[in-house]
Design an enzyme around this catalytic site. Structure first.
Site, mmCIF file in Angstrom:
data_model
loop_
_atom_site.group_PDB
_atom_site.id
_atom_site.type_symbol
_atom_site.label_atom_id
_atom_site.label_comp_id
_atom_site.label_asym_id
_atom_site.label_seq_id
_atom_site.Cartn_x
_atom_site.Cartn_y
_atom_site.Cartn_z
ATOM 1 N N GLY A 1 15.876 22.163 -32.368
ATOM 2 C CA GLY A 1 15.188 23.453 -32.455
ATOM 3 C C GLY A 1 16.142 24.609 -32.155
ATOM 4 N N ILE B 1 9.024 12.693 -26.989
ATOM 5 C CA ILE B 1 8.567 12.930 -25.602
ATOM 6 C C ILE B 1 7.110 12.537 -25.380
ATOM 7 C CG2 ILE B 1 10.315 14.710 -25.105
ATOM 8 C CD1 ILE B 1 7.958 16.794 -25.330
ATOM 9 N N THR C 1 5.508 24.565 -31.556
ATOM 10 C CA THR C 1 5.673 26.020 -31.469
ATOM 11 C C THR C 1 4.961 26.805 -32.575
ATOM 12 O OG1 THR C 1 7.773 25.799 -32.645
ATOM 13 C CG2 THR C 1 7.887 25.936 -30.250
ATOM 14 N N THR D 1 6.005 30.226 -22.073
ATOM 15 C CA THR D 1 5.822 31.351 -22.993
ATOM 16 C C THR D 1 5.035 32.520 -22.392
ATOM 17 O OG1 THR D 1 4.713 31.930 -25.075
ATOM 18 C CG2 THR D 1 3.797 30.100 -23.875
ATOM 19 N N TYR E 1 -2.282 27.659 -28.533
ATOM 20 C CA TYR E 1 -0.871 27.465 -28.167
ATOM 21 C C TYR E 1 -0.657 27.837 -26.692
ATOM 22 C CZ TYR E 1 4.148 28.570 -27.856
ATOM 23 O OH TYR E 1 5.457 28.656 -27.458
ATOM 24 N N LYS F 1 0.385 25.398 -23.541
ATOM 25 C CA LYS F 1 1.626 25.646 -22.791
ATOM 26 C C LYS F 1 1.308 25.842 -21.301
ATOM 27 C CE LYS F 1 5.379 26.166 -24.170
ATOM 28 N NZ LYS F 1 6.497 25.212 -24.378
HETATM 29 N N1 LIG Z 1 9.824 30.472 -30.739
HETATM 30 C C1 LIG Z 1 9.326 31.442 -29.946
HETATM 31 O O1 LIG Z 1 9.143 32.595 -30.367
HETATM 32 C C2 LIG Z 1 8.999 31.133 -28.526
HETATM 33 C C3 LIG Z 1 8.440 32.150 -27.729
HETATM 34 C C4 LIG Z 1 8.143 31.849 -26.383
HETATM 35 C C5 LIG Z 1 8.406 30.586 -25.869
HETATM 36 N N2 LIG Z 1 8.932 29.625 -26.683
HETATM 37 C C6 LIG Z 1 9.185 28.308 -26.099
HETATM 38 O O2 LIG Z 1 10.584 28.099 -26.110
HETATM 39 C C7 LIG Z 1 10.871 26.706 -26.278
HETATM 40 C C8 LIG Z 1 11.898 26.526 -27.379
HETATM 41 O O3 LIG Z 1 11.354 27.066 -28.573
HETATM 42 P P1 LIG Z 1 12.119 26.941 -29.971
HETATM 43 O O4 LIG Z 1 11.784 28.154 -30.766
HETATM 44 O O5 LIG Z 1 13.540 26.547 -29.749
HETATM 45 O O6 LIG Z 1 11.319 25.704 -30.597
HETATM 46 P P2 LIG Z 1 11.580 24.967 -31.981
HETATM 47 O O7 LIG Z 1 12.688 25.626 -32.717
HETATM 48 O O8 LIG Z 1 10.244 24.802 -32.643
HETATM 49 O O9 LIG Z 1 12.118 23.536 -31.492
HETATM 50 C C9 LIG Z 1 11.292 22.575 -30.914
HETATM 51 C C10 LIG Z 1 11.908 21.223 -31.224
HETATM 52 O O10 LIG Z 1 11.118 20.214 -30.601
HETATM 53 C C11 LIG Z 1 10.946 19.167 -31.541
HETATM 54 N N3 LIG Z 1 9.790 18.337 -31.206
HETATM 55 C C12 LIG Z 1 8.492 18.499 -31.573
HETATM 56 N N4 LIG Z 1 7.746 17.475 -31.102
HETATM 57 C C13 LIG Z 1 8.581 16.668 -30.416
HETATM 58 C C14 LIG Z 1 8.412 15.438 -29.733
HETATM 59 N N5 LIG Z 1 7.214 14.836 -29.670
HETATM 60 N N6 LIG Z 1 9.481 14.853 -29.145
HETATM 61 C C15 LIG Z 1 10.711 15.432 -29.214
HETATM 62 N N7 LIG Z 1 10.943 16.592 -29.875
HETATM 63 C C16 LIG Z 1 9.885 17.199 -30.474
HETATM 64 C C17 LIG Z 1 10.780 19.901 -32.837
HETATM 65 O O11 LIG Z 1 10.900 19.033 -33.946
HETATM 66 P P3 LIG Z 1 10.114 19.469 -35.310
HETATM 67 O O12 LIG Z 1 10.703 20.752 -35.757
HETATM 68 O O13 LIG Z 1 10.406 18.301 -36.206
HETATM 69 O O14 LIG Z 1 8.673 19.590 -34.927
HETATM 70 C C18 LIG Z 1 11.920 20.907 -32.722
HETATM 71 O O15 LIG Z 1 13.166 20.350 -33.116
HETATM 72 C C19 LIG Z 1 9.529 26.026 -26.520
HETATM 73 O O16 LIG Z 1 9.053 25.478 -25.326
HETATM 74 C C20 LIG Z 1 8.604 27.158 -26.916
HETATM 75 O O17 LIG Z 1 7.256 26.896 -26.585
HETATM 76 C C21 LIG Z 1 9.238 29.858 -27.984
#
Ligand SMILES: NC(=O)c1ccc[n+]([C@@H]2O[C@H](COP(=O)([O-])OP(=O)(O)OC[C@H]3O[C@@H](n4cnc5c(N)ncnc54)[C@H](OP(=O)(O)O)[C@@H]3O)[C@@H](O)[C@H]2O)c1
Length: 295
Positions: free
Chosen positions: A16, A43, A68, A107, A131, A135
């Protein structure tokens, strides 16, 4: 906890946005990093997770894995809850069983967005969508587990990786002469590279025992409209960007109107200087240019 000797760090969800930035951070580290995504370590599989953490003698888990997709979560609560809540409980359990620290990312969506001053870690959580609910449940599972943890709540994450607002805007600005972007939702864009650097700082400086919940975004405040205008300017795009109200968009998902996070606790605990959002945006756009991403 090991102090000066090498630690074993497990990064989940490594494909991610944040996970990819942790790979870069690990290059400068003296610790041993293990990177996994769903194919190597799902996980949601409790037994496999426990075996992995034990076998690899993990000292710190950095959980970058999450469900996400905020819009899809409204239709698929079961999966969102499994990944963002149940599996996070498994991670906390596994961390506790080996005395590891869990660094978990949460988040701004745990808040309702009704505030008009920045949210502190003491403010009441009140998610307004699935969501955010899942979280928040994940945070609660960690706290209840009794493991050593650092929960970092962040917001509006973007990077050169995956799909995000910056890359979507760059694409739309190329295709359209005019873009409507909401100006009545306020927050702080956060460069995933900066969040990864901050996590690396905590690990490298052996501050993983500073148990608690912290807020981390870039510094500053803006609306999605301001963010889009800055993206247009920094990428020298001529697209006309119009500010519009969020009620002009029909969406299943309610988003917080105000989700600025107060970072005093993070800055004071970890002695860390957080970059201003526009400087980090410029860094990201320059990286996209260097990668010959067409902007
Ligand atoms: N993006 C935002 O704007 C935002 C804002 C606030 C907080 N956050 C938090 O920040 C953190 C990082 O976000 P990010 O944007 O880097 O997320 P991301 O790009 O969506 O990456 C999440 C990764 O986790 C993988 N994943 C999903 N289910 C899984 C499982 N069961 N076991 C292992 N891996 C799994 C996903 O694979 P797939 O892609 O194949 O599903 C993806 O590679 C998250 O906790 C998110 O909630 C994000």
């Amino acid at each position: 906890m090991k102090n000066c000797i090498e630690m074993n760090i497990l990064v989940t969800g490594a494909h991610g946005q944040l996970g990819n930035e942790m790979v870069r951070v690990s290059d400068k580290s003296k610790d041993h990093y293990v990177f996994t995504d769903i194919n190597e370590l799902d996980i949601t599989n409790r037994d496999v997770l426990h075996t992995f953490v034990n076998k690899e003698q993990i000292d710190v888990i950095v959980n970058c894995a999450a469900y996400t997709n905020v819009d899809k979560a409204e239709e698929d609560e079961r999966t969102a809850n499994l990944v963002n809540n149940v599996a996070v409980g498994y991670l906390a359990e596994a961390a506790k069983s080996v005395g590891a620290t869990l660094i978990h990312v949460s988040t701004d969506y745990v808040f309702s967005g009704k505030n008009n001053v920045p949210y502190t870690e003491h403010d009441i959580t009140e998610p307004i969508g699935i969501y955010g609910e899942t979280k928040l449940a994940g945070e609660n599972a960690i706290v209840a587990s009794g493991c050593n943890y650092i929960i970092l709540r962040t917001a509006w994450l973007y990077s050169v990786w995956g799909n995000n607002f910056v890359k979507m805007m760059l694409k739309l600005m190329k295709e359209r002469e005019t873009l409507n972007v909401v100006f009545d939702q306020i927050g702080t864009p956060t460069y995933a590279g900066d969040l990864a650097d901050a996590i690396g700082w905590i690990i490298d400086h052996r501050m993983i025992d500073q148990k608690g919940i912290y807020h981390f975004t870039n510094e500053g405040v803006c609306s999605w409209y301001d963010f889009a205008v800055a993206i247009g300017k920094l990428s020298e795009n001529m697209c006309n960007i119009r500010p519009v109200h969020s009620h002009e968009y029909s969406s299943k998902v309610k988003r917080p109107h105000y989700s600025v996070l107060d970072k005093v606790r993070f800055r004071e605990t970890f002695g860390y200087q957080i970059p201003y959002w526009m400087e980090s945006l410029e860094k990201c756009i320059n990286q996209l240019k260097a990668k010959k991403y067409e902007i």
